[in-house]
Scaffold this motif. Structure first.
Motif, mmCIF file in Angstrom:
data_model
loop_
_atom_site.group_PDB
_atom_site.id
_atom_site.type_symbol
_atom_site.label_atom_id
_atom_site.label_comp_id
_atom_site.label_asym_id
_atom_site.label_seq_id
_atom_site.Cartn_x
_atom_site.Cartn_y
_atom_site.Cartn_z
ATOM 1 N N THR A 117 0.839 -1.208 0.000
ATOM 2 C CA THR A 117 0.000 0.000 0.000
ATOM 3 C C THR A 117 0.870 1.253 0.000
ATOM 4 O O THR A 117 0.592 2.234 -0.710
ATOM 5 N N GLY A 118 1.949 1.227 0.806
ATOM 6 C CA GLY A 118 2.868 2.364 0.838
ATOM 7 C C GLY A 118 3.578 2.561 -0.496
ATOM 8 O O GLY A 118 3.785 3.700 -0.945
ATOM 9 N N LEU A 119 3.962 1.464 -1.141
ATOM 10 C CA LEU A 119 4.620 1.567 -2.450
ATOM 11 C C LEU A 119 3.678 2.128 -3.501
ATOM 12 O O LEU A 119 4.083 2.913 -4.373
ATOM 13 N N VAL A 146 5.105 2.836 12.014
ATOM 14 C CA VAL A 146 4.605 3.835 11.061
ATOM 15 C C VAL A 146 3.108 3.612 10.869
ATOM 16 O O VAL A 146 2.676 2.495 10.569
ATOM 17 N N GLN A 147 2.318 4.681 11.019
ATOM 18 C CA GLN A 147 0.881 4.498 11.088
ATOM 19 C C GLN A 147 0.176 4.636 9.740
ATOM 20 O O GLN A 147 -0.252 3.648 9.150
ATOM 21 N N ASN A 148 0.072 5.855 9.205
ATOM 22 C CA ASN A 148 -0.760 6.057 8.004
ATOM 23 C C ASN A 148 0.018 5.801 6.721
ATOM 24 O O ASN A 148 1.235 5.641 6.720
ATOM 25 N N CYS A 149 -0.721 5.789 5.634
ATOM 26 C CA CYS A 149 -0.162 5.427 4.327
ATOM 27 C C CYS A 149 0.929 6.400 3.885
ATOM 28 O O CYS A 149 1.942 5.991 3.329
ATOM 29 N N ARG A 150 0.725 7.686 4.147
ATOM 30 C CA ARG A 150 1.720 8.675 3.735
ATOM 31 C C ARG A 150 3.044 8.449 4.470
ATOM 32 O O ARG A 150 4.123 8.524 3.870
ATOM 33 N N VAL A 200 4.123 5.648 5.724
ATOM 34 C CA VAL A 200 4.736 4.422 5.197
ATOM 35 C C VAL A 200 5.487 4.728 3.912
ATOM 36 O O VAL A 200 6.615 4.255 3.694
ATOM 37 N N ALA A 201 4.869 5.534 3.043
ATOM 38 C CA ALA A 201 5.506 5.899 1.774
ATOM 39 C C ALA A 201 6.802 6.675 2.021
ATOM 40 O O ALA A 201 7.814 6.451 1.342
ATOM 41 N N GLU A 202 6.771 7.595 2.980
ATOM 42 C CA GLU A 202 7.972 8.359 3.302
ATOM 43 C C GLU A 202 9.071 7.438 3.843
ATOM 44 O O GLU A 202 10.257 7.602 3.500
ATOM 45 N N TYR A 203 8.671 6.488 4.685
ATOM 46 C CA TYR A 203 9.646 5.529 5.224
ATOM 47 C C TYR A 203 10.270 4.706 4.094
ATOM 48 O O TYR A 203 11.499 4.536 4.023
ATOM 49 N N LEU A 204 9.439 4.228 3.159
ATOM 50 C CA LEU A 204 9.936 3.417 2.049
ATOM 51 C C LEU A 204 10.824 4.239 1.122
ATOM 52 O O LEU A 204 11.823 3.732 0.584
ATOM 53 N N HIS A 205 10.467 5.512 0.922
ATOM 54 C CA HIS A 205 11.292 6.368 0.077
ATOM 55 C C HIS A 205 12.701 6.491 0.637
ATOM 56 O O HIS A 205 13.700 6.410 -0.093
#
Length: 660
Positions: A537-539, A632-636, A638-643
């Motif tokens: 979902t984060g990706l 990490v809680q919300n989708c945004r 998660v995306a920042e963490y993955l980035h």
């Protein structure tokens, strides 16, 4: 109860056994007299019997039983009736209080002392006599059988008692009868002898008439359990009587014995499940009273009887076992660990108790117990450095004395849990020395497990791998259970990848193509589906389109990649289906809790090996551990963490545009 008196053995309506100093002469007289208390005005019928002049005959049978043959008195010394057992005053004076008798008996430490003590008495009850036999069995019997057969079997007191117990069994009290039976079975007297058969037959008669108490039933059942071929019909009869008893009044010992009887008679307990449910509930209330031995017996019975629903009882027994940890015998601790493995149970307080006990006791513990401790830690993914370090030191010192299975039991958990002890070099030098000396003694699957575990922690047994990859060895693996199943095939492929990728200088035989498969099972590294969904979902939020990454990708190198992302030469993300212009491949390892040791950030051996191999195969491995992504809680977010993990050198905006 029966008594041994000065003049003769006498029997009355209230049953008791009397004797005088039996070792003074071979013409001493023995007889049973009735009465639970000090005999007063006992109208008795005396039966005269002399100590046997001929020695008892005995021999050891294959099953460590003693065949005891007691000769009857000669014609001139035959048993005969007499009028009176002697004056009441003399009997009263000779009587010893039961409590004093057993207090003195329990203080004696040799069978000779006990026989001398019995010979000094003028009067004793049949429960005293049978209690003396039980005490002798405690002293004289060990795991190998009767330690001093001559000192026991040739003793005149013992032979005289056996004669009376055999021929006057119907006159004995329940306690005297059943305690004598139990003692003689423990003393390895042949179950087929007329002595044991007589007592057993009388016990079964009283069982059929419903004359036995709960305590009597337990003693009879315990005696039967000691026999090689117990009467299952009699055990079931005992259980039928037990079902009618008030369970709440049972002592811990009686409860334990009923569990043991059920364990033998009904296996999974289906016929007596209602009884077991009541027993489990009552046992829960008495857990605090259980000894270490009783705790281990009950847990073992719960396993055999498949009492998977007894979770509260198992939990309570686990917590209770913590305080008994220093006092468990090796076999008891093995039963405890096997039960917790069976029920899938684990508590930190129990691990802490193990960590305190094992390191200081490992040198004196039986190797099989140490192996079971390591197996428990391995299957529960418990990386206990105090235990593992102590076991490693023990192996370095005493590894030569271990069996091949014990060697594997000691070493395999190090690889599975991906841990190298402080003296790892000494540990593996010792292992290599043992393998060189005893290689042909290892069973194929044991050897494979051992070598596979070694390579997980980058200890490469190159001298032994040619044997593993030989067609003959593979045939041996196939011929023995479990054969070449998915786990065995996975181990072989991982060994093949190890020598190919990590040991390129290896020139020996390798795994044949026919034994290679496209993908393989990693039993200790299962995928966390919930965590994978969160990462995907984060990706999707980061890369905008689902086509820019693929999940659970099978590679040409046997491994399955959790998530794969392809980049071109300029670092732009390519569609997952594209095969051309691929300059970099990123393998995201979404590592849930099951891929780590419990309560630890230490990767398991197979997952650590996989990430090493993916790197050697050209992947850029990015680990996404549960203890980071779960915070990490919300989708945004998660995306920042993955980035940050995927594109650490690229600005956020340009990274996002990369996915357009």
């Amino acid at each position: 109860m029966a008594l041994i008196s000065r003049k003769s053995f006498q029997f009355c309506s209230s049953s008791a056994l009397t004797s005088r100093s039996l070792l003074m002469t071979l013409n001493k007289r023995l007889s049973f007299v009735c009465g639970q208390q000090k005999p007063e005005n006992c109208s008795s019928i005396a039966i005269r019997m002399v100590c046997l002049k001929d020695k008892s005959q005995y021999m050891f049978c294959r099953k460590k039983h003693v065949q005891l043959q007691i000769q009857p008195p000669s014609v001139n010394e035959a048993v005969h009736l007499s009028g009176d057992a002697g004056s009441n005053a003399k009997s009263n004076a000779a009587w010893m209080d039961g409590q004093l008798f057993f207090k003195k008996l329990n203080s004696l430490c040799t069978s000779k002392e006990i026989f001398d003590f019995l010979s000094s008495l003028e009067v004793m009850s049949d429960t005293m006599a049978s209690g003396a036999l039980q005490r002798i069995s405690e002293i004289e019997v060990d795991g190998k059988g009767l330690k001093n057969p001559e000192g026991v079997l040739e003793n005149e007191v013992f032979r005289a008692l056996c004669f009376r117990f055999e021929f006057e069994s119907s006159k004995l009290s329940n306690a005297g009868l059943l305690n004598a039976l139990q003692a003689l079975i423990n003393l390895r007297v042949d179950p087929q002898s007329t002595l044991v058969a007589s007592l057993l037959s009388e016990g079964e008669k009283r069982l059929g008439k419903g004359q036995l108490s709960v305590k009597n039933l337990c003693t009879l059942g315990e005696s039967l359990l000691e026999l090689e071929n117990p009467s299952y019909a009699t055990l079931e009869q005992i259980m039928n009587h037990m079902q009618e008893m008030d369970i709440e009044k049972w002592s811990p010992r009686e409860m334990v014995l009923v569990y043991k009887i059920l364990q033998v008679t009904v296996k999974e307990g289906k016929l007596y499940q209602d009884l077991l449910n009541r027993m489990n509930s009552v046992t829960l209330t008495m857990v605090s009273q259980l000894s270490p031995k009783f705790t281990s017996i009950i847990l073992n019975s719960l396993v055999v009887l498949n009492q998977t629903q007894a979770v509260p009882l198992v939990t309570a027994l686990c917590q209770h076992s913590v305080k008994h940890m220093p006092y468990f015998t090796g076999d008891e601790l093995v039963d405890i660990l096997e039960a917790f493995l069976y029920f899938g149970y684990h508590e930190q307080i129990f691990t802490e108790a193990l960590e305190k006990h094992v390191p200081k006791s490992v040198c004196t513990m039986h190797p099989q117990t140490v192996s079971k401790v390591m197996q428990y830690c391995c299957r529960k993914r418990i990386l206990s450095k105090p235990i593992f370090d102590a076991v490693a030191e023990s192996f370095i010192s005493n590894g030569d004395r271990l069996t091949t299975d014990q060697i594997a039991g000691y070493i395999v958990p190090f690889g599975t849990l991906n841990y190298l002890p402080p003296r790892a070099s000494s540990l593996f030098r010792k292992l290599e020395t043992i393998l060189h000396a005893r290689l042909r003694h290892f069973q194929p699957h044991t050897l494979l497990n051992l070598l596979h575990s070694s390579v997980l922690i980058q200890r490469y047994p190159l001298n032994f791998l040619p044997r593993i990859f030989s067609p003959y060895f593979l045939q041996q693996l196939q011929a023995q259970p479990p054969g070449l199943d998915r786990i065995v095939t996975s181990q072989l492929i991982q060994l093949f990848l190890t020598v190919t990728l990590e040991c390129p200088f290896y020139e020996g035989p390798k795994l044949l193509p026919k034994n290679q498969v496209k993908g393989f099972l990693m039993p200790h590294s299962s995928l966390d589906v919930h965590l994978l969904k969160k990462v995907k979902t984060g990706l999707l939020y980061l890369l905008k389109k689902r086509t820019y990454f693929a999940s659970e990708v099978s590679t040409p190198y046997f491994y399955i990649v959790d998530i794969e992302i392809k980049l071109d030469e300029d670092g732009f993300v390519l569609p997952a289906a594209q095969c051309e212009e691929v300059h970099r491949r990123i393998a995201l390892c979404v590592d849930g809790q099951s891929r780590f040791c419990v309560n630890s950030h230490n990767l398991l051996g197979e997952e650590a090996m996989k990430q090493r191999h993916l790197q050697l195969l050209g992947y850029e491995v990015v680990q996404i551990p549960f203890f980071e992504i779960e915070t990490v809680q919300n989708c945004r977010e998660v995306a920042e963490y993955l980035h940050k993990r995927l594109f650490p050198l690229i600005h956020t905006d340009s990274a996002a545009s990369t996915g357009e």
